[in-house]
Design a protein around this motif. Structure first.
Motif, mmCIF file in Angstrom:
data_model
loop_
_atom_site.group_PDB
_atom_site.id
_atom_site.type_symbol
_atom_site.label_atom_id
_atom_site.label_comp_id
_atom_site.label_asym_id
_atom_site.label_seq_id
_atom_site.Cartn_x
_atom_site.Cartn_y
_atom_site.Cartn_z
ATOM 1 N N PRO A 126 0.810 -1.239 -0.149
ATOM 2 C CA PRO A 126 -0.169 -0.154 0.063
ATOM 3 C C PRO A 126 0.972 0.920 -0.124
ATOM 4 O O PRO A 126 1.783 1.346 0.714
ATOM 5 N N CYS A 127 0.407 2.113 -0.831
ATOM 6 C CA CYS A 127 1.075 3.637 -0.896
ATOM 7 C C CYS A 127 0.179 4.534 -0.872
ATOM 8 O O CYS A 127 -0.919 4.775 -1.329
ATOM 9 N N THR A 128 0.349 5.565 0.076
ATOM 10 C CA THR A 128 -0.320 6.786 0.066
ATOM 11 C C THR A 128 0.478 8.133 -0.082
ATOM 12 O O THR A 128 1.742 8.091 -0.071
ATOM 13 N N THR A 129 -0.265 9.136 -0.601
ATOM 14 C CA THR A 129 0.270 10.157 -1.118
ATOM 15 C C THR A 129 -0.349 11.478 0.017
ATOM 16 O O THR A 129 -1.382 11.572 0.277
ATOM 17 N N VAL A 130 0.729 12.099 0.680
ATOM 18 C CA VAL A 130 0.537 13.197 1.523
ATOM 19 C C VAL A 130 1.139 14.392 1.197
ATOM 20 O O VAL A 130 2.390 14.494 1.286
ATOM 21 N N ASN A 131 0.383 15.339 0.769
ATOM 22 C CA ASN A 131 1.152 16.678 0.428
ATOM 23 C C ASN A 131 2.223 16.645 -0.524
ATOM 24 O O ASN A 131 3.199 17.069 -0.374
ATOM 25 N N GLY A 132 1.938 15.662 -1.549
ATOM 26 C CA GLY A 132 2.845 15.351 -2.749
ATOM 27 C C GLY A 132 3.906 14.565 -2.367
ATOM 28 O O GLY A 132 4.784 14.428 -3.090
ATOM 29 N N VAL A 133 3.992 13.900 -1.392
ATOM 30 C CA VAL A 133 5.103 12.824 -0.875
ATOM 31 C C VAL A 133 4.551 11.523 -0.813
ATOM 32 O O VAL A 133 3.347 11.331 -0.007
ATOM 33 N N ASP A 134 4.841 10.669 -1.411
ATOM 34 C CA ASP A 134 4.400 9.224 -1.655
ATOM 35 C C ASP A 134 5.057 8.310 -0.434
ATOM 36 O O ASP A 134 6.200 8.397 -0.160
ATOM 37 N N VAL A 151 2.093 12.737 8.680
ATOM 38 C CA VAL A 151 1.801 14.030 8.330
ATOM 39 C C VAL A 151 2.837 15.033 8.802
ATOM 40 O O VAL A 151 3.342 15.663 7.948
ATOM 41 N N GLU A 152 3.335 14.807 9.737
ATOM 42 C CA GLU A 152 4.421 15.745 10.355
ATOM 43 C C GLU A 152 5.802 15.823 9.546
ATOM 44 O O GLU A 152 6.470 16.554 9.628
ATOM 45 N N LEU A 153 6.158 14.535 9.222
ATOM 46 C CA LEU A 153 7.264 14.337 8.765
ATOM 47 C C LEU A 153 7.484 14.431 7.134
ATOM 48 O O LEU A 153 8.513 14.459 6.312
ATOM 49 N N THR A 154 6.219 14.549 6.624
ATOM 50 C CA THR A 154 6.013 14.980 5.082
ATOM 51 C C THR A 154 6.751 16.083 4.801
ATOM 52 O O THR A 154 7.354 16.275 3.806
ATOM 53 N N LYS A 155 6.792 17.202 5.504
ATOM 54 C CA LYS A 155 7.269 18.611 5.081
ATOM 55 C C LYS A 155 8.751 18.294 4.886
ATOM 56 O O LYS A 155 9.465 18.708 4.104
ATOM 57 N N ALA A 156 9.402 17.545 5.801
ATOM 58 C CA ALA A 156 10.908 17.005 5.627
ATOM 59 C C ALA A 156 10.986 16.284 4.619
ATOM 60 O O ALA A 156 12.363 16.421 3.816
ATOM 61 N N ALA A 157 10.375 15.201 4.293
ATOM 62 C CA ALA A 157 10.462 14.144 3.248
ATOM 63 C C ALA A 157 10.363 14.921 1.710
ATOM 64 O O ALA A 157 10.987 14.558 0.821
ATOM 65 N N TYR A 158 9.563 16.213 1.697
ATOM 66 C CA TYR A 158 9.330 16.956 0.549
ATOM 67 C C TYR A 158 10.662 17.450 -0.037
ATOM 68 O O TYR A 158 10.917 17.614 -1.158
ATOM 69 N N GLU A 159 11.512 17.537 0.978
ATOM 70 C CA GLU A 159 13.069 18.128 0.468
ATOM 71 C C GLU A 159 13.970 17.109 -0.226
ATOM 72 O O GLU A 159 14.751 17.187 -0.993
ATOM 73 N N LEU A 160 13.446 15.931 -0.436
ATOM 74 C CA LEU A 160 14.522 14.803 -0.989
ATOM 75 C C LEU A 160 13.814 14.707 -2.502
ATOM 76 O O LEU A 160 12.876 14.767 -2.580
ATOM 77 N N PRO A 161 14.913 14.707 -3.515
ATOM 78 C CA PRO A 161 14.480 14.651 -4.764
ATOM 79 C C PRO A 161 13.641 13.516 -5.082
ATOM 80 O O PRO A 161 13.703 12.209 -4.700
ATOM 81 N N ARG A 162 12.526 13.867 -6.052
ATOM 82 C CA ARG A 162 11.738 12.728 -6.249
ATOM 83 C C ARG A 162 11.815 12.180 -7.712
ATOM 84 O O ARG A 162 12.252 13.004 -8.730
#
Length: 152
Positions: A84-92, A131-142
């Motif tokens: 299962p994969c979910t997307t939260v604020n642009g981060v999978d 939810v809280e860690l998505t902001k940090a994860a967004y910094e990682l290149p997709r």
């Protein structure tokens, strides 16, 4: 306990968390020193659902609530998986429920390199961590993204 998205380090971390007294704490991931991990570290929250951020000895590692939540940046990008994969604020995120003997959840960024791995002990707030860690994860290149069930 091992599956396609877990690195050897994640297995070690899971075993460590299952045993009381992991004195050395979680180990750094292979790419913990990457610039992207340093950028992500700057976005890590001080609290997750009331759990205070504590000290971590390893590069790219952050802990909250005395190890109830552990994040490690610098893991290899997971291969495509039917999990299962979910997307939260642009981060999978791939979400592995109740892993190991202690029943922890494992959240792993999907399609980002280096990746972020989050271990949430049973009873700790997995949804809040996501939810809280998505902001940090967004910094990682997709490089890739989750597909829906129809393969689109």
């Amino acid at each position: 306990m091992r599956n396609r998205i877990l690195s050897a380090g994640a297995v070690t971390l899971g075993l460590c968390l299952a045993v009381t007294g992991c004195e050395s704490g979680p180990e750094a991931a292979p790419r913990a020193g990457d610039a992207a991990c340093r950028a992500a570290a700057g976005k890590l929250p001080e609290k997750i659902a009331g759990l205070e951020r504590g000290d971590a000895d390893a590069a790219g590692v952050a802990v909250w609530g005395d190890g109830k939540i552990v994040a490690r940046c610098g893991i290899p990008m997971p291969r495509p998986t039917p999990d299962p994969c979910t997307t939260v604020n642009g981060v999978d995120w791939v979400w592995r429920y109740r892993q190991g003997d202690d029943g922890h959840d494992l959240l792993v960024t999907y399609g980002r390199s280096p990746g972020l791995e989050v271990t949430v002990r049973s009873g700790a707030p997995s949804e809040a961590a996501l939810v809280e860690l998505t902001k940090a994860a967004y910094e990682l290149p997709r490089h890739r993204k989750c597909l829906d069930r129809e393969g689109n």
